[in-house]
Design a protein around this motif. Structure first.
Motif, PDB file in Angstrom:
ATOM      1  N   UNK A 163      42.497  40.220  36.818  1.00  0.00           N
ATOM      2  CA  UNK A 163      42.966  40.031  35.442  1.00  0.00           C
ATOM      3  C   UNK A 163      41.837  39.902  34.419  1.00  0.00           C
ATOM      4  N   UNK A 164      40.764  40.615  34.637  1.00  0.00           N
ATOM      5  CA  UNK A 164      39.581  40.411  33.783  1.00  0.00           C
ATOM      6  C   UNK A 164      38.906  41.698  33.347  1.00  0.00           C
ATOM      7  N   UNK A 165      39.464  42.836  33.687  1.00  0.00           N
ATOM      8  CA  UNK A 165      38.773  44.092  33.381  1.00  0.00           C
ATOM      9  C   UNK A 165      38.627  44.289  31.876  1.00  0.00           C
ATOM     10  N   UNK A 166      39.565  43.746  31.102  1.00  0.00           N
ATOM     11  CA  UNK A 166      39.474  43.849  29.653  1.00  0.00           C
ATOM     12  C   UNK A 166      38.404  42.957  29.046  1.00  0.00           C
ATOM     13  N   UNK A 167      37.835  42.073  29.873  1.00  0.00           N
ATOM     14  CA  UNK A 167      36.770  41.172  29.434  1.00  0.00           C
ATOM     15  C   UNK A 167      35.482  41.467  30.203  1.00  0.00           C
ATOM     16  N   UNK A 168      35.292  42.733  30.554  1.00  0.00           N
ATOM     17  CA  UNK A 168      34.207  43.091  31.463  1.00  0.00           C
ATOM     18  C   UNK A 168      32.836  42.734  30.918  1.00  0.00           C
ATOM     19  N   UNK A 169      32.643  42.777  29.613  1.00  0.00           N
ATOM     20  CA  UNK A 169      31.333  42.390  29.063  1.00  0.00           C
ATOM     21  C   UNK A 169      31.028  40.930  29.368  1.00  0.00           C
ATOM     22  N   UNK A 170      32.028  40.070  29.154  1.00  0.00           N
ATOM     23  CA  UNK A 170      31.858  38.647  29.444  1.00  0.00           C
ATOM     24  C   UNK A 170      31.709  38.398  30.944  1.00  0.00           C
ATOM     25  N   UNK A 171      32.435  39.178  31.746  1.00  0.00           N
ATOM     26  CA  UNK A 171      32.315  39.057  33.202  1.00  0.00           C
ATOM     27  C   UNK A 171      30.879  39.348  33.631  1.00  0.00           C
ATOM     28  N   UNK A 172      30.318  40.415  33.134  1.00  0.00           N
ATOM     29  CA  UNK A 172      28.944  40.773  33.490  1.00  0.00           C
ATOM     30  C   UNK A 172      27.970  39.655  33.122  1.00  0.00           C
ATOM     31  N   UNK A 173      28.106  39.125  31.943  1.00  0.00           N
ATOM     32  CA  UNK A 173      27.220  38.044  31.508  1.00  0.00           C
ATOM     33  C   UNK A 173      27.350  36.816  32.408  1.00  0.00           C
ATOM     34  N   UNK A 174      28.588  36.467  32.753  1.00  0.00           N
ATOM     35  CA  UNK A 174      28.824  35.286  33.594  1.00  0.00           C
ATOM     36  C   UNK A 174      28.239  35.474  34.987  1.00  0.00           C
ATOM     37  N   UNK A 175      28.382  36.673  35.544  1.00  0.00           N
ATOM     38  CA  UNK A 175      27.848  36.935  36.882  1.00  0.00           C
ATOM     39  C   UNK A 175      26.330  36.808  36.892  1.00  0.00           C
ATOM     40  N   UNK A 176      25.691  37.285  35.852  1.00  0.00           N
ATOM     41  CA  UNK A 176      24.236  37.223  35.784  1.00  0.00           C
ATOM     42  C   UNK A 176      23.723  35.804  35.543  1.00  0.00           C
ATOM     43  N   UNK A 177      24.596  34.929  35.075  1.00  0.00           N
ATOM     44  CA  UNK A 177      24.228  33.514  34.929  1.00  0.00           C
ATOM     45  C   UNK A 177      24.325  32.774  36.261  1.00  0.00           C
ATOM     46  N   UNK A 178      24.922  33.428  37.253  1.00  0.00           N
ATOM     47  CA  UNK A 178      25.055  32.828  38.580  1.00  0.00           C
ATOM     48  C   UNK A 178      23.959  33.305  39.510  1.00  0.00           C
ATOM     49  N   UNK A 179      24.324  33.546  40.777  1.00  0.00           N
ATOM     50  CA  UNK A 179      23.329  33.898  41.790  1.00  0.00           C
ATOM     51  C   UNK A 179      23.217  35.405  41.996  1.00  0.00           C
ATOM     52  N   UNK A 180      23.949  36.190  41.220  1.00  0.00           N
ATOM     53  CA  UNK A 180      23.878  37.636  41.360  1.00  0.00           C
ATOM     54  C   UNK A 180      22.747  38.178  40.481  1.00  0.00           C
ATOM     55  N   UNK A 181      22.239  39.321  40.870  1.00  0.00           N
ATOM     56  CA  UNK A 181      21.172  39.967  40.108  1.00  0.00           C
ATOM     57  C   UNK A 181      21.686  41.284  39.536  1.00  0.00           C
ATOM     58  N   UNK A 182      20.861  41.936  38.727  1.00  0.00           N
ATOM     59  CA  UNK A 182      21.277  43.216  38.148  1.00  0.00           C
ATOM     60  C   UNK A 182      21.519  44.271  39.226  1.00  0.00           C
ATOM     61  N   UNK A 183      20.952  44.079  40.422  1.00  0.00           N
ATOM     62  CA  UNK A 183      21.100  45.070  41.484  1.00  0.00           C
ATOM     63  C   UNK A 183      22.209  44.730  42.480  1.00  0.00           C
ATOM     64  N   UNK A 184      22.893  43.593  42.308  1.00  0.00           N
ATOM     65  CA  UNK A 184      23.991  43.242  43.202  1.00  0.00           C
ATOM     66  C   UNK A 184      25.100  44.284  43.085  1.00  0.00           C
ATOM     67  N   UNK A 185      25.561  44.826  44.220  1.00  0.00           N
ATOM     68  CA  UNK A 185      26.580  45.877  44.141  1.00  0.00           C
ATOM     69  C   UNK A 185      27.946  45.372  43.689  1.00  0.00           C
TER      70      UNK A 185
END
Length: 252
Positions: A163-185
């Motif tokens: 339920x978040x594809x419409x907020x994908x920009x915010x999703x990307x930012x949140x993931x990068x604030x965690x333990x994922x990196x720009x190269x995480x698949x």
């Protein structure tokens, strides 16, 4: 009697035999709008009354169930996937409990399972991830403070984001604030198991750009983690040197 039935994520043959049988005997079907494959409604008998819950409130749904119960009619509440995930099923059950209307629940196949099948993937891989976090991005519907996406992303576990594809920009930012990196698949699965299923593979670093380029705006899951990669350890389950209750392991 009210029967809650999980429809499967899209493919009509993923509904259970029990679920199909209930649809065939129902006097009334209340289905979850465009999320349910309309082929399933073809199982209904000719005189079955059909309602689209996308146009109804909780009170409307309960009112229909109540009226059917008074007239000894069988109601099927048809949800997409499995209603235990983001199905708003608890509030319906609580209302039915309050009115002593009997009900049961027939499970379905969640879209997160359909997405894994579409990807030919296993969410839990030895030495990679043994935890699957199923969550959503905060939008108009809030999430508990301790379950903010960036907080959950700190674990670096396999993540399935509904339920978040419409907020994908915010999703990307949140993931990068965690333990994922720009190269995480990452994989984005649009309408898993439907004929129009689409898969977009990318990384956390280009997630938003890839989704926008693909024109996907709804009905898609975002799955994140190194389980989408190629490196993992062999499991102990079928290791010839590992002793189990059913076989004795050999020496290495």
């Amino acid at each position: 009697m009210v029967h809650f039935v999980g429809a499967g994520p899209g493919a009509p043959d993923l509904i259970t035999q029990r679920g199909a049988a209930l649809l065939q005997t129902a006097d009334c079907i209340i289905y979850a709008g465009s999320l349910v494959n309309p082929v399933l409604l073809g199982l209904a008998k000719a005189d079955c009354t059909i309602y689209n819950s996308a146009k109804m409130t909780l009170e409307d749904v309960i009112s229909v169930m109540r009226e059917n119960e008074k007239n000894n009619r069988i109601t099927v509440r048809l949800h997409t996937g499995d209603p235990c995930l983001y199905g708003a099923i608890r509030e319906q059950m609580d209302r039915l409990d309050a009115e002593s209307i009997p009900y049961d629940d027939t499970p379905g196949v969640s879209s997160f399972c359909g997405a894994a099948a579409a990807l030919n993937a296993e969410y839990t891989l030895p030495s990679v991830s043994q935890t699957v976090i199923i969550t959503r991005m905060e939008g108009r519907t809030p999430v508990p403070e301790k379950e903010k996406l960036q907080s959950l992303a700190a674990h670096g576990a396999t993540m399935v984001i509904f339920l978040s594809i419409g907020l994908v920009n915010q999703v990307q930012q949140a993931l990068l604030q965690g333990d994922y990196t720009v190269s995480t698949p990452v994989a984005v699965v649009y309408k898993a198991t439907w004929p129009e299923e689409r898969i977009v593979r990318c990384t956390v670093g280009d997630l938003a750009e890839s989704v926008h380029k693909a024109g996907i705006t709804k009905t898609a899951l975002i799955v994140v983690g190194d389980f989408l990669g190629t490196q993992y350890d062999r499991s102990k389950l079928y290791d010839p040197t590992f002793t189990t209750e059913y076989r004795k392991g050999s020496k290495a």
